[in-house]
Design a protein around this motif. Structure first.
Motif: not given
Length: 593
Positions: A187, A247, A252-256, A261, A588, A591
């Motif tokens: 992260t 944010q 949007a950053d689901p994996h941080h 976050g 990953t 964004p």
């Protein structure tokens, strides 16, 4: 002084040269075994010096990060021109400056950085394995140098990509299991913590010198000052609005991986504490401080001066700089010399204050639009080449006067033409950081070191972090005013609000650090790029109202450059190369890409 860079040249001779008798008596001199490489401090130093050689030499690129900002106008054939059109893609594998689509790389790319990281990890592992071959003093010092270098390389890529795979060991490929090579991205927070932890270890161990000076045998190696300075910068960057938020700026950053976050004001306080530690422990001339002659700070004769925190060694010709080829006036005394790549925009020029410290928009400043280059602050004359500016470098046999105005009676070859040739389209050139001894066009003949960080940044960084953490207290004023007064300006007015002080610090950073690859990072971390980089920049068109004989009035017009000015949120970070994701599906994407 230049021992590190000279040693790097020995890499090509490794199969044939060594300081040890055993190596000279090796039967097969075409191969270098571990037992030989790590048999002595001298041989191991050659390996580490190769890692130092991987430090980016930003002198030798015709494009730098300022091209990606509102401060500089650059050519249409560079990567920045694509980037300012919004053209940036994970598909790109070209990390050069010539029209790539990988984003604002500036020599910081995934393959190069992780190659350097692997070498740092190898050095650490091998020195520990062969510890009996080294003195304890040498071993402790060199291990901390490798830790610092690893942190520096990580920080360079992290600022562009966010969270990174944390790799601290050397992969074992002997068992045929390749799965251990597939590290996922850590992260954003974990990456920051890793970099800071490495630097904390270096500072806590205290094995390195605090600072090196001109002529020291180990000048150019990592120091305690460099480690603490880098820690402060990383914490300041991470605490900034683009990342220290619910944010991140990139989206949007689901994996941080693009930010924390969540917001935590304590991050500003942590940055302020580190930067204050530097100032209290190493600053105010003990041994770091502001160099008195700002115009000569970058001169080769002044390497390792009190202001230099961390730099890259450069040796003229053999490992030299070609920076003078790319910047400064194109035509000097009637002859063509430079590519004219670094051309200040009107937006930057307008940030330089009057000599009395007031902004040019202030009706009491004394600014005259018909004489815009009269009565400006000292840094303006030290760094900006404007219409009618005297120009004299040491290599020149006589002084020139640079004219960028449109003059049909006495035309100048530096006359603004808004074309695709090398002449400035803004009506300005810069001379900051140019080596006055070096005639442009002679190749890599400058030996001036490239400065990554200088003491000014500790003062301005502390002022910013402390202002955000507690407001504009006396220590904030003191830090900013030190920079202003050295630059020839009066102290800030008293009783500024937190917002007013923030604006003052941001403006001071823009002027003081212009053309040092800093503006880009500031626009990103302050989350200002989405407001600033969506507007066209301007140049200064100067023409006479009676052009036939110049009997009229010289007219000064700020005119648009009509160049791309796109910025969308995903551009706060570069994309992870698709080639990396194809090879390692555990990585990953950022964004928006």
């Amino acid at each position: 002084m230049k021992r590190i860079t000279y040693c790097i040249l020995l890499i090509i001779l490794l199969p044939f040269l060594s300081c040890t008798k055993d190596f000279l008596e090796n039967t097969d001199k075409t191969k270098l075994t571990d037992d030989i490489q790590w048999s002595s401090e001298g041989n191991a130093d050659i390996f580490l010096n190769d890692v130092y050689g991987a430090l980016p030499n930003y002198w030798n690129q015709p494009e730098n990060l300022d091209n990606f900002t509102d401060d500089n106008d650059a050519g249409f054939y560079y990567t920045s021109y694509n980037w300012k059109q919004g053209i940036v893609s994970p598909a790109g594998t070209d990390y050069t400056v010539w029209g790539g689509i990988t984003g604002s790389g500036d020599l910081t790319n995934w393959p190069a950085i992780f190659t350097a990281v692997r070498k740092c990890n190898t050095f650490i592992a091998k020195v520990n394995t062969y510890a009996a071959n080294f003195s304890e003093t040498w071993r402790k010092k060199r291990l901390d140098e490798a830790r610092f270098l690893r942190a520096f390389f990580y920080s360079e890529l992290w600022m562009h990509l966010g969270g990174l795979p944390i790799i601290t060991s050397v992969p074992d490929r002997s068992n045929g299991d390749s799965s251990q090579l597939y590290y996922p991205r850590s992260t954003f927070a974990e990456t920051v913590d890793f970099i800071v932890s490495d630097l904390d270890t270096v500072v806590r161990n205290g094995n390195l010198s605090t600072k090196y000076n001109h002529g020291d045998a180990d000048a150019g190696r990592a120091t305690l000052g460099a480690a603490l300075a880098l820690k402060g910068w990383v914490q300041l960057y991470a605490a900034s609005p683009a990342f220290n938020a619910a944010q991140p700026a990139a989206g949007a950053d689901p994996h941080h991986v693009a930010g924390y976050g969540q917001f935590d004001a304590g991050r500003w306080a942590a940055a302020a504490a580190t930067l204050k530690q530097f100032i209290d422990q190493y600053g105010n001339g003990h041994p770091y401080g502001l160099f008195p002659d700002l115009s000569a700070l970058w001169y080769e004769a002044n390497e390792y001066n009190s202001e230099v925190l961390w730099d890259r060694q450069v040796v003229a010709v053999t490992m030299g700089s070609s920076f003078e080829q790319y910047g400064g006036p194109v035509w000097i005394n009637g002859a063509y010399y430079t590519w004219g790549n670094y051309n200040p925009t009107q937006e930057l020029v307008d940030q330089f204050r009057m000599a009395n410290g007031k902004r040019i928009e202030d009706p009491t400043s004394g600014y005259d639009p018909q004489n815009p280059y009269v009565g400006r602050e000292p840094r303006f004359y030290q760094w900006i080449v404007y219409d009618g500016a005297p120009y004299k470098m040491t290599w020149m046999d006589k002084q020139d006067t640079i004219y960028t105005r449109i003059d049909k009676v006495r035309p100048s070859k530096n006359q603004i033409d808004f074309g695709t040739d090398d002449v400035s389209n803004t009506g300005y050139y810069f001379k900051k950081r140019l080596n006055p001894l070096v005639r442009p066009g002679g190749g890599t003949i400058s030996g001036a070191n490239f400065i990554y960080y200088r003491y000014t940044e500790m003062l301005l960084g502390y002022a910013e972090a402390q202002n955000e953490a507690v407001g504009p207290d006396a220590s904030v004023y003191d830090a900013v005013n030190q920079v202003r007064i050295r630059g020839g300006l009066p102290a800030l007015p008293a009783s500024l609000s937190q917002d007013e002080m923030r604006t003052a610090i941001q403006q001071e950073r823009r002027v003081e650090l212009c053309f040092e690859n800093k503006r880009f990072y500031d626009l990103i971390r302050w989350k200002m790029a989405e407001q600033v980089l969506i507007h066209d920049r301007h140049g200064m068109k100067i023409s006479n109202t009676v052009p036939e004989n110049n009997s009229g009035v010289w007219k000064y017009e700020a005119v648009p450059l009509n160049h791309p000015h796109v910025f969308v949120p995903k551009m706060y970070l570069n994309p992870i190369p698709q080639d990396v994701i194809d090879r390692n599906p555990r990585v990953t994407q950022n964004p928006g890409y």
